[in-house]
Design a protein around this motif. Structure first.
Motif, PDB file in Angstrom:
ATOM      1  N   GLN A  78      -7.993  -1.679  78.191  1.00 19.73           N
ATOM      2  CA  GLN A  78      -7.998  -1.992  76.700  1.00 19.73           C
ATOM      3  C   GLN A  78      -9.633  -1.831  76.381  1.00 19.73           C
ATOM      4  N   GLU A  79      -9.523  -1.326  75.080  1.00 15.52           N
ATOM      5  CA  GLU A  79     -10.738  -1.278  74.284  1.00 15.52           C
ATOM      6  C   GLU A  79     -11.861  -0.034  74.904  1.00 15.52           C
ATOM      7  N   GLN A  80     -11.293   0.552  75.754  1.00 16.97           N
ATOM      8  CA  GLN A  80     -12.150   1.837  76.519  1.00 16.97           C
ATOM      9  C   GLN A  80     -11.421   3.137  75.864  1.00 16.97           C
ATOM     10  N   PRO A  81     -12.145   4.178  76.152  1.00 21.08           N
ATOM     11  CA  PRO A  81     -11.831   5.419  75.672  1.00 21.08           C
ATOM     12  C   PRO A  81     -10.418   5.950  76.437  1.00 21.08           C
ATOM     13  N   GLU A  82      -9.795   6.525  75.758  1.00 20.46           N
ATOM     14  CA  GLU A  82      -8.317   7.111  76.339  1.00 20.46           C
ATOM     15  C   GLU A  82      -7.848   8.234  75.578  1.00 20.46           C
ATOM     16  N   THR A  83      -7.502   9.553  76.383  1.00 24.86           N
ATOM     17  CA  THR A  83      -7.016  10.558  75.855  1.00 24.86           C
ATOM     18  C   THR A  83      -5.994  11.431  76.487  1.00 24.86           C
ATOM     19  N   ASP A  84      -5.307  10.604  77.358  1.00 21.70           N
ATOM     20  CA  ASP A  84      -4.711  11.231  78.502  1.00 21.70           C
ATOM     21  C   ASP A  84      -3.072  10.841  78.163  1.00 21.70           C
ATOM     22  N   GLU A  85      -2.217  11.931  78.603  1.00 16.64           N
ATOM     23  CA  GLU A  85      -0.826  11.592  78.832  1.00 16.64           C
ATOM     24  C   GLU A  85      -0.395  11.335  80.154  1.00 16.64           C
ATOM     25  N   PHE A  86       0.412  10.358  80.664  1.00 17.09           N
ATOM     26  CA  PHE A  86       0.747  10.203  81.831  1.00 17.09           C
ATOM     27  C   PHE A  86       2.286  10.143  82.253  1.00 17.09           C
ATOM     28  N   VAL A  87       2.564  10.554  83.428  1.00 19.35           N
ATOM     29  CA  VAL A  87       3.850  10.509  84.053  1.00 19.35           C
ATOM     30  C   VAL A  87       3.708   9.850  85.384  1.00 19.35           C
TER      31      VAL A  87
ATOM     32  N   THR B  19       0.988  -2.053  90.051  1.00 17.70           N
ATOM     33  CA  THR B  19       1.320  -3.285  90.828  1.00 17.70           C
ATOM     34  C   THR B  19       1.648  -2.967  91.875  1.00 17.70           C
ATOM     35  N   THR B  20       2.094  -1.594  92.476  1.00 19.77           N
ATOM     36  CA  THR B  20       2.200  -1.004  93.808  1.00 19.77           C
ATOM     37  C   THR B  20       1.020   0.278  93.856  1.00 19.77           C
ATOM     38  N   ASP B  21       1.004   0.791  94.879  1.00 18.66           N
ATOM     39  CA  ASP B  21       0.444   1.986  95.022  1.00 18.66           C
ATOM     40  C   ASP B  21       1.247   3.208  94.172  1.00 18.66           C
ATOM     41  N   ALA B  22       0.595   4.033  93.281  1.00 19.94           N
ATOM     42  CA  ALA B  22       1.288   4.691  92.572  1.00 19.94           C
ATOM     43  C   ALA B  22       0.921   6.107  92.469  1.00 19.94           C
ATOM     44  N   GLN B  23       1.567   7.098  92.137  1.00 21.32           N
ATOM     45  CA  GLN B  23       1.368   8.715  91.940  1.00 21.32           C
ATOM     46  C   GLN B  23       1.515   8.964  90.405  1.00 21.32           C
ATOM     47  N   LEU B  24       0.593   9.758  89.894  1.00 25.19           N
ATOM     48  CA  LEU B  24       0.693  10.142  88.712  1.00 25.19           C
ATOM     49  C   LEU B  24       0.469  11.673  88.390  1.00 25.19           C
ATOM     50  N   ALA B  25       0.909  11.938  87.190  1.00 24.86           N
ATOM     51  CA  ALA B  25       0.422  13.413  86.659  1.00 24.86           C
ATOM     52  C   ALA B  25      -0.172  12.952  85.308  1.00 24.86           C
ATOM     53  N   TRP B  26      -1.135  13.953  85.047  1.00 23.94           N
ATOM     54  CA  TRP B  26      -1.729  13.533  83.782  1.00 23.94           C
ATOM     55  C   TRP B  26      -2.234  14.818  82.896  1.00 23.94           C
ATOM     56  N   ILE B  27      -2.298  14.829  81.709  1.00 29.10           N
ATOM     57  CA  ILE B  27      -2.693  15.726  80.904  1.00 29.10           C
ATOM     58  C   ILE B  27      -3.428  15.394  79.727  1.00 29.10           C
ATOM     59  N   ASP B  28      -4.518  16.001  79.305  1.00 28.08           N
ATOM     60  CA  ASP B  28      -5.277  15.892  78.189  1.00 28.08           C
ATOM     61  C   ASP B  28      -4.239  15.845  77.091  1.00 28.08           C
ATOM     62  N   SER B  29      -4.335  14.881  76.006  1.00 30.14           N
ATOM     63  CA  SER B  29      -3.387  14.810  74.753  1.00 30.14           C
ATOM     64  C   SER B  29      -3.525  16.049  74.147  1.00 30.14           C
ATOM     65  N   GLU B  30      -4.964  16.487  73.824  1.00 34.62           N
ATOM     66  CA  GLU B  30      -4.900  17.578  72.802  1.00 34.62           C
ATOM     67  C   GLU B  30      -4.624  18.892  73.579  1.00 34.62           C
ATOM     68  N   LEU B  31      -4.622  19.029  74.899  1.00 36.75           N
ATOM     69  CA  LEU B  31      -4.018  20.214  75.587  1.00 36.75           C
ATOM     70  C   LEU B  31      -2.504  20.273  75.347  1.00 36.75           C
ATOM     71  N   LEU B  32      -2.042  19.148  75.710  1.00 37.98           N
ATOM     72  CA  LEU B  32      -0.503  18.925  75.314  1.00 37.98           C
ATOM     73  C   LEU B  32      -0.078  19.278  73.922  1.00 37.98           C
ATOM     74  N   SER B  33      -0.762  18.859  72.830  1.00 41.09           N
ATOM     75  CA  SER B  33      -0.501  19.233  71.468  1.00 41.09           C
ATOM     76  C   SER B  33      -0.597  20.608  71.343  1.00 41.09           C
ATOM     77  N   ASN B  34      -1.553  21.411  71.928  1.00 43.38           N
ATOM     78  CA  ASN B  34      -1.751  22.624  71.834  1.00 43.38           C
ATOM     79  C   ASN B  34      -0.241  23.443  72.561  1.00 43.38           C
ATOM     80  N   TRP B  35       0.141  22.969  73.754  1.00 44.07           N
ATOM     81  CA  TRP B  35       1.337  23.357  74.186  1.00 44.07           C
ATOM     82  C   TRP B  35       2.312  23.100  73.257  1.00 44.07           C
ATOM     83  N   MET B  36       2.316  21.916  72.511  1.00 47.32           N
ATOM     84  CA  MET B  36       3.577  21.795  71.681  1.00 47.32           C
ATOM     85  C   MET B  36       3.538  22.837  70.332  1.00 47.32           C
TER      86      MET B  36
END
Length: 183
Positions: A33-42, A90-107
């Motif tokens: 919270q209150e830190q820079p954030e620009t990614d999308e996560f799965v 809350t457990t070990d986790a695996q994620l995929a992520w992409i920058d929001s701007e890159l996703l917007s360009n894809w959209m």
């Protein structure tokens, strides 16, 4: 509404290759919270909780995630590139992520990806509205029943203190509601 499938899209392989992978150990922050954030996560596997901390240090759970699922889209959890929530494994986790701007360009360039991303956003906002309705319109026992229907099995996955916070009551109330059911 069901999120559109991208498997038949001509650009699906290129789109997938733009996503990066990351692992989180239990207790690690994905966002703060209150830190820079620009990614999308799965969330590919594992469990995460998102929370908001007020000025007095009280933490409120606002999202519970069990993979595979999409984490609430960036537009709904940030303001001006700054995270409104903290997300912790809350457990070990695996994620995929992409920058929001890159996703917007894809959209912009691909209708199937635009439809997929808009479906993800609609689903996330619908879940948020359902929770808001629950908090505003239901009493304690009804909230717990709603939670069990909306999130089957989560009661066995997440600490009851997080679930109580997510449902807007104290852990003591959660314990009482669960005990009352047994009688």
């Amino acid at each position: 509404m069901e999120t559109p499938d991208l498997s038949g899209a001509a650009c699906a392989d290129d789109f997938v290759s733009d996503w990066k992978r990351k692992r989180l150990k239990k207790g690690a922050h994905l966002t703060r919270q209150e830190q820079p954030e620009t990614d999308e996560f799965v969330l590919l596997g594992g469990c995460l909780v998102s929370s908001i901390c007020d000025q007095d240090g009280k933490e409120v759970s606002v999202g519970l995630y069990v993979g595979p699922c999409v984490i609430t889209p960036n537009i709904a959890r940030t303001r001006d590139g700054v995270s409104l929530v903290s997300i912790v494994a809350t457990t070990d986790a695996q994620l995929a992520w992409i920058d929001s701007e890159l996703l917007s360009n894809w959209m912009i360039s691909s209708e199937p990806i635009r439809n997929w991303a808009n479906g993800v956003l609609r689903d996330a906002l619908s879940r948020k509205v359902d929770r808001e309705w629950c908090l505003a319109g239901l009493k304690g026992a009804q909230r717990l029943t709603w939670f069990r229907q909306a999130f089957p099995g989560y009661e066995d996955i997440f600490p009851h203190t997080m679930i109580a916070s997510f449902l807007g009551f104290t852990p003591v109330t959660m314990s009482r509601l669960r005990a009352d059911e047994k009688h």
